[in-house]
Write a protein that holds these residues in place. Structure first.
Motif, PDB file in Angstrom:
ATOM      1  N   ARG A 123       0.703  -1.384  -0.317  1.00 45.21           N
ATOM      2  CA  ARG A 123       0.102   0.070  -0.291  1.00 45.21           C
ATOM      3  C   ARG A 123       0.917   1.319   0.050  1.00 45.21           C
ATOM      4  O   ARG A 123       0.469   2.407  -0.604  1.00 45.21           O
ATOM      5  CB  ARG A 123      -0.684  -0.071   0.997  1.00 45.21           C
TER       6      ARG A 123
ATOM      7  N   ARG B 200       7.874  -7.035  -5.089  1.00 43.76           N
ATOM      8  CA  ARG B 200       8.013  -7.799  -4.574  1.00 43.76           C
ATOM      9  C   ARG B 200       9.218  -8.444  -4.385  1.00 43.76           C
ATOM     10  O   ARG B 200       9.679  -8.623  -2.492  1.00 43.76           O
ATOM     11  CB  ARG B 200       7.340  -9.216  -5.129  1.00 43.76           C
TER      12      ARG B 200
ATOM     13  N   ARG C 235      -0.332 -12.159   1.951  1.00 43.58           N
ATOM     14  CA  ARG C 235      -0.831 -13.713   0.639  1.00 43.58           C
ATOM     15  C   ARG C 235      -0.130 -14.422   0.108  1.00 43.58           C
ATOM     16  O   ARG C 235      -0.387 -15.568  -0.216  1.00 43.58           O
ATOM     17  CB  ARG C 235      -1.054 -12.877  -0.563  1.00 43.58           C
ATOM     18  N   ASP C 236       1.052 -14.018   0.701  1.00 41.79           N
ATOM     19  CA  ASP C 236       2.029 -15.127   0.293  1.00 41.79           C
ATOM     20  C   ASP C 236       3.051 -15.266   0.967  1.00 41.79           C
ATOM     21  O   ASP C 236       4.502 -15.699   0.786  1.00 41.79           O
ATOM     22  CB  ASP C 236       3.011 -14.599  -1.044  1.00 41.79           C
TER      23      ASP C 236
ATOM     24  N   ARG D 262     -10.107  -7.802  -6.800  1.00 40.22           N
ATOM     25  CA  ARG D 262      -8.175  -7.699  -6.095  1.00 40.22           C
ATOM     26  C   ARG D 262      -8.445  -9.079  -6.345  1.00 40.22           C
ATOM     27  O   ARG D 262      -7.203  -9.468  -6.200  1.00 40.22           O
ATOM     28  CB  ARG D 262      -8.488  -7.029  -5.102  1.00 40.22           C
TER      29      ARG D 262
ATOM     30  N   ARG E 211      -2.200 -13.513 -10.558  1.00 38.21           N
ATOM     31  CA  ARG E 211      -1.033 -13.149 -10.875  1.00 38.21           C
ATOM     32  C   ARG E 211      -0.089 -14.116 -11.043  1.00 38.21           C
ATOM     33  O   ARG E 211      -0.053 -15.330  -9.860  1.00 38.21           O
ATOM     34  CB  ARG E 211      -0.715 -11.778 -10.183  1.00 38.21           C
TER      35      ARG E 211
HETATM   36  O1   DC Z   1      -4.409  -7.006   2.704  1.00 43.31           O
HETATM   37  P1   DC Z   1      -4.653  -5.845   2.136  1.00 43.31           P
HETATM   38  O2   DC Z   1      -5.217  -5.939   1.628  1.00 43.31           O
HETATM   39  O3   DC Z   1      -4.035  -4.651   2.845  1.00 43.31           O
HETATM   40  O4   DC Z   1      -3.103  -6.032   1.015  1.00 43.31           O
HETATM   41  C1   DC Z   1      -3.277  -4.584   0.609  1.00 43.31           C
HETATM   42  C2   DC Z   1      -2.706  -5.623  -1.392  1.00 43.31           C
HETATM   43  O5   DC Z   1      -1.093  -5.976  -1.353  1.00 43.31           O
HETATM   44  C3   DC Z   1      -3.240  -6.960  -1.575  1.00 43.31           C
HETATM   45  O6   DC Z   1      -3.930  -6.262  -3.072  1.00 43.31           O
HETATM   46  C4   DC Z   1      -2.597  -7.998  -2.372  1.00 43.31           C
HETATM   47  C5   DC Z   1      -0.920  -7.019  -1.392  1.00 43.31           C
HETATM   48  N1   DC Z   1      -0.158  -7.783  -1.131  1.00 43.31           N
HETATM   49  C6   DC Z   1       0.940  -8.893  -1.710  1.00 43.31           C
HETATM   50  O7   DC Z   1       0.440  -9.516  -2.794  1.00 43.31           O
HETATM   51  N2   DC Z   1       1.173  -9.578  -0.856  1.00 43.31           N
HETATM   52  C7   DC Z   1       1.334  -9.255   0.471  1.00 43.31           C
HETATM   53  N3   DC Z   1       2.217 -10.448   1.289  1.00 43.31           N
HETATM   54  C8   DC Z   1       0.644  -9.327   0.853  1.00 43.31           C
HETATM   55  C9   DC Z   1      -0.207  -7.603   0.341  1.00 43.31           C
END
Ligand code: DC
Length: 235
Positions: free
Chosen positions: A45, A118, A139-140, A189, A196
């Protein structure tokens, strides 16, 4: 936390889609265990906010990646009592609330697709993970950032329940969003995050999947605490 057999659950990865309740669960779990709560989404973000502020189109992969690599980003314990769980400091400025804006929401999935972004964020996250005693949310985390985490949770919930949760969060902050817009944005989203090429949203093969659609925060917390106890003190 040390079990009788000397096993430890020191690094905990919690992944899952937007608004599945990961942050609430992780925050409570971290506070119960005395661990650091680290929400990695704030980093993606902040990069998005920096790009928007610099007038860099979020489609410009190279320029956005360069911003990510140069950004001075820090996540610290909260310094203001306004409901925040941490301070997000970007190039010396407190951007804790600004990174939650609808504009950042709309663009963050695209920014987080880029390899340069990333790589930079994963490196920072691993440094924090290496210290242990951490509940890391994203997410990962279980698949890429901390593949050797001691416990991996994948927290899921229906898209409607997640949109409702996000809607209520916005209302409680005094905003007046449309539920349908939030639901549509959430679907979009989810699609980007899970399809991806790099580090897509998916449960690690050794993650425990918890469906949070109709669990209370306490019930979800209880499930995870039971998992920790069973790993530390297997009978
Ligand atoms: O959890 P969040 O909604 O604040 O995450 C924002 C964006 O960041 C979400 O669309 C995917 C990305 N994200 C990511 O790709 N890998 C992460 N470890 C955390 C978030």
């Amino acid at each position: 936390m040390m079990g009788v057999n000397g096993q430890m659950v020191s690094t905990i990865a919690i992944d899952g889609p937007a608004a599945s309740g990961k942050s609430t669960l992780a925050k409570k779990l971290a506070s119960k265990l005395g661990y650091l709560y680290f929400d990695t989404g704030v980093m993606y973000r902040a990069v998005t906010l920096a790009a928007l502020r610099h007038g860099v189109p979020v489609g410009a992969e190279e320029a956005v990646s360069e911003i990510a690599q140069k950004l001075d980003l820090d996540v610290r314990p909260p310094s203001v009592k306004d409901g925040r769980q941490y301070d997000v400091i970007m190039d010396g400025e407190d951007v804790t609330w600004e990174i939650r804006s609808p504009e950042v929401d709309r663009n963050v999935s695209q920014v987080s697709m880029y390899a340069g972004v990333r790589d930079a964020m994963t490196k920072l996250q691993r440094e924090i993970g290496a210290r242990g005693a951490v509940v890391m949310v994203g997410r990962d985390i279980g698949t890429v950032v901390l593949p050797d985490a001691d416990l991996k949770i994948y927290l899921d919930a229906s898209v409607e329940a997640r949109a409702r949760r996000r809607f209520e969060e916005c209302v409680s902050r005094g905003e007046s969003p449309e539920y349908e817009d939030i639901l549509e944005g959430m679907r979009k989203r989810d699609r980007i995050d899970s399809t991806r090429e790099l580090a897509p949203l998916r449960p690690a093969s050794d993650a425990i999947i918890i469906n949070n659609t109709s669990l209370s925060v306490e019930q979800a917390l209880e499930e995870v605490l039971e998992l920790i106890v069973s790993r530390e003190d297997p009978v």
